[in-house]
Design an enzyme around this catalytic site. Sequence first.
Site, PDB file in Angstrom:
ATOM      1  N   ASN A  22       0.873  -1.167   0.000  1.00 31.27           N
ATOM      2  CA  ASN A  22       0.000   0.000   0.000  1.00 31.27           C
ATOM      3  C   ASN A  22       0.914   1.222   0.000  1.00 31.27           C
ATOM      4  O   ASN A  22       1.470   1.572   1.029  1.00 31.27           O
ATOM      5  CB  ASN A  22      -0.898  -0.037   1.244  1.00 31.27           C
ATOM      6  CG  ASN A  22      -1.768   1.203   1.353  1.00 31.27           C
ATOM      7  OD1 ASN A  22      -1.886   1.973   0.403  1.00 31.27           O
ATOM      8  ND2 ASN A  22      -2.360   1.406   2.517  1.00 31.27           N
ATOM      9  N   LYS A  24       0.204   4.247  -0.355  1.00 29.67           N
ATOM     10  CA  LYS A  24      -0.419   5.454   0.219  1.00 29.67           C
ATOM     11  C   LYS A  24      -0.114   6.659  -0.686  1.00 29.67           C
ATOM     12  O   LYS A  24      -0.042   6.497  -1.896  1.00 29.67           O
ATOM     13  CB  LYS A  24       0.051   5.672   1.655  1.00 29.67           C
ATOM     14  CG  LYS A  24      -0.035   4.390   2.489  1.00 29.67           C
ATOM     15  CD  LYS A  24       0.132   4.622   3.948  1.00 29.67           C
ATOM     16  CE  LYS A  24       0.038   3.277   4.667  1.00 29.67           C
ATOM     17  NZ  LYS A  24      -0.142   3.409   6.086  1.00 29.67           N
ATOM     18  N   HIS A 106      -9.584   1.582   4.259  1.00 29.67           N
ATOM     19  CA  HIS A 106      -8.327   1.708   5.010  1.00 29.67           C
ATOM     20  C   HIS A 106      -8.540   2.655   6.193  1.00 29.67           C
ATOM     21  O   HIS A 106      -9.317   3.613   6.109  1.00 29.67           O
ATOM     22  CB  HIS A 106      -7.223   2.248   4.091  1.00 29.67           C
ATOM     23  CG  HIS A 106      -5.877   2.171   4.745  1.00 29.67           C
ATOM     24  ND1 HIS A 106      -5.444   3.137   5.624  1.00 29.67           N
ATOM     25  CD2 HIS A 106      -4.912   1.235   4.691  1.00 29.67           C
ATOM     26  CE1 HIS A 106      -4.243   2.793   6.076  1.00 29.67           C
ATOM     27  NE2 HIS A 106      -3.892   1.641   5.513  1.00 29.67           N
ATOM     28  N   GLU A 108      -6.890   5.002   7.292  1.00 28.67           N
ATOM     29  CA  GLU A 108      -6.653   6.427   6.994  1.00 28.67           C
ATOM     30  C   GLU A 108      -7.868   7.040   6.299  1.00 28.67           C
ATOM     31  O   GLU A 108      -8.178   8.211   6.498  1.00 28.67           O
ATOM     32  CB  GLU A 108      -5.367   6.574   6.157  1.00 28.67           C
ATOM     33  CG  GLU A 108      -4.134   6.354   7.033  1.00 28.67           C
ATOM     34  CD  GLU A 108      -2.970   5.658   6.356  1.00 28.67           C
ATOM     35  OE1 GLU A 108      -2.893   5.656   5.119  1.00 28.67           O
ATOM     36  OE2 GLU A 108      -2.122   5.099   7.091  1.00 28.67           O
ATOM     37  N   GLU A 178      -6.069  -4.583  10.117  1.00 26.28           N
ATOM     38  CA  GLU A 178      -4.999  -3.622  10.375  1.00 26.28           C
ATOM     39  C   GLU A 178      -5.312  -2.842  11.648  1.00 26.28           C
ATOM     40  O   GLU A 178      -6.059  -1.851  11.603  1.00 26.28           O
ATOM     41  CB  GLU A 178      -4.877  -2.652   9.195  1.00 26.28           C
ATOM     42  CG  GLU A 178      -4.498  -3.334   7.896  1.00 26.28           C
ATOM     43  CD  GLU A 178      -3.832  -2.358   6.933  1.00 26.28           C
ATOM     44  OE1 GLU A 178      -2.696  -2.630   6.538  1.00 26.28           O
ATOM     45  OE2 GLU A 178      -4.432  -1.327   6.612  1.00 26.28           O
ATOM     46  N   GLY A 184       2.077   2.194  10.677  1.00 27.19           N
ATOM     47  CA  GLY A 184       3.088   3.248  10.578  1.00 27.19           C
ATOM     48  C   GLY A 184       3.739   3.596  11.904  1.00 27.19           C
ATOM     49  O   GLY A 184       4.435   4.600  12.008  1.00 27.19           O
ATOM     50  N   SER A 224       2.856  -2.149  10.326  1.00 24.87           N
ATOM     51  CA  SER A 224       4.300  -2.210  10.588  1.00 24.87           C
ATOM     52  C   SER A 224       4.920  -3.581  10.296  1.00 24.87           C
ATOM     53  O   SER A 224       5.820  -4.018  11.010  1.00 24.87           O
ATOM     54  CB  SER A 224       4.606  -1.776  12.026  1.00 24.87           C
ATOM     55  OG  SER A 224       4.211  -0.429  12.219  1.00 24.87           O
TER      56      SER A 224
HETATM   57  P1  PGA Z   1       2.547   0.208   7.583  1.00 21.12           P
HETATM   58  O1  PGA Z   1       1.119   0.458   6.855  1.00 21.12           O
HETATM   59  O2  PGA Z   1       3.045  -1.141   7.051  1.00 21.12           O
HETATM   60  O3  PGA Z   1       3.416   1.343   7.138  1.00 21.12           O
HETATM   61  O4  PGA Z   1       2.291   0.168   9.034  1.00 21.12           O
HETATM   62  C1  PGA Z   1       0.211  -0.569   6.642  1.00 21.12           C
HETATM   63  C2  PGA Z   1      -1.026  -0.037   5.986  1.00 21.12           C
HETATM   64  O5  PGA Z   1      -1.435   1.079   6.311  1.00 21.12           O
HETATM   65  O6  PGA Z   1      -1.624  -0.707   5.132  1.00 21.12           O
END
Ligand code: PGA
Length: 262
Positions: A22, A24, A106, A108, A178, A184, A224
């Site tokens: 992803n 982003k 997601h 976000e 998630e 993140g 992460s």
């Molecule tokens: P990350 O993000 O691996 O940077 O924690 C995962 C995601 O948001 O899909």
Amino acid sequence: MYFRSIMRCYSTMGRKFIVGGNWKMNGSKKSICEILGFLKKGPICPDVEVFIGVPFVYLEEVAKNKPDNVIVAAENCYKVPSGAFTGEVSPAMLLDIGVNWVILGHSERRHIFGESDCLIGEKCKHAIENGMTVVACVGETLDEREGGKTNEVIFRQLKAIADHIGKECWSKIVLAYEPVWAIGSGKTATPDQAQEVHQSIRCWVKENVGKDIGEAIRIQYGGSVTGKSCGELSKKPDIDGFLVGGASLKPEFITIVNAKSS
Ligand code: PGA
């Protein structure tokens, strides 16, 4: 790299391991060239399904230049084909440029852009009914976990999807668990923490959608994930792959893709 046993890429239930990147809101023409370079170099275990979530503006270019064994996905789309929705992109437009996978729900999108459970259900419905495969994300915040509400929150998010789509649509969904606190943050869920929720999600789908559908659905873990943490996580029976943010922009992504086979 030598793949010891291709069969290890499948769970006992025959679910094919699936790893997604992803990106982003990251990437430039230059950095995308580098990412495509390490994806082409691989090697990618032939029995892992791999997709990359790409910002809208780069979708066509990435689709043109990606290796054949990598699927290109959008990171969002809207719930109707066209109209007065400034700034939005529809499944019809994505299909028009050859993109038929999309990440929806997601955290976000939920927490920064205020997308409700209901909107995400509507988006899933429209995307699937128009021929797309959806990676649908669910997950709890730290407050919700600490308040003992993890299952309640995740079941509510799942129900909002189930309320909008028919049983026949579930074969077009990959779920991604998630935990918001792990995204993140460098704080990966432990393999046991992740397995516990994955198992609850599978049980919920079995009980509320259908036993076969619950057995067959693939559930990715995201938050992460790194080249270091992926091996132990991949051994858990209900973890069928990963959704990877930060590490999907780096060559380390190949290690994660091959977590189950190395
Ligand atoms: P990350 O993000 O691996 O940077 O924690 C995962 C995601 O948001 O899909």
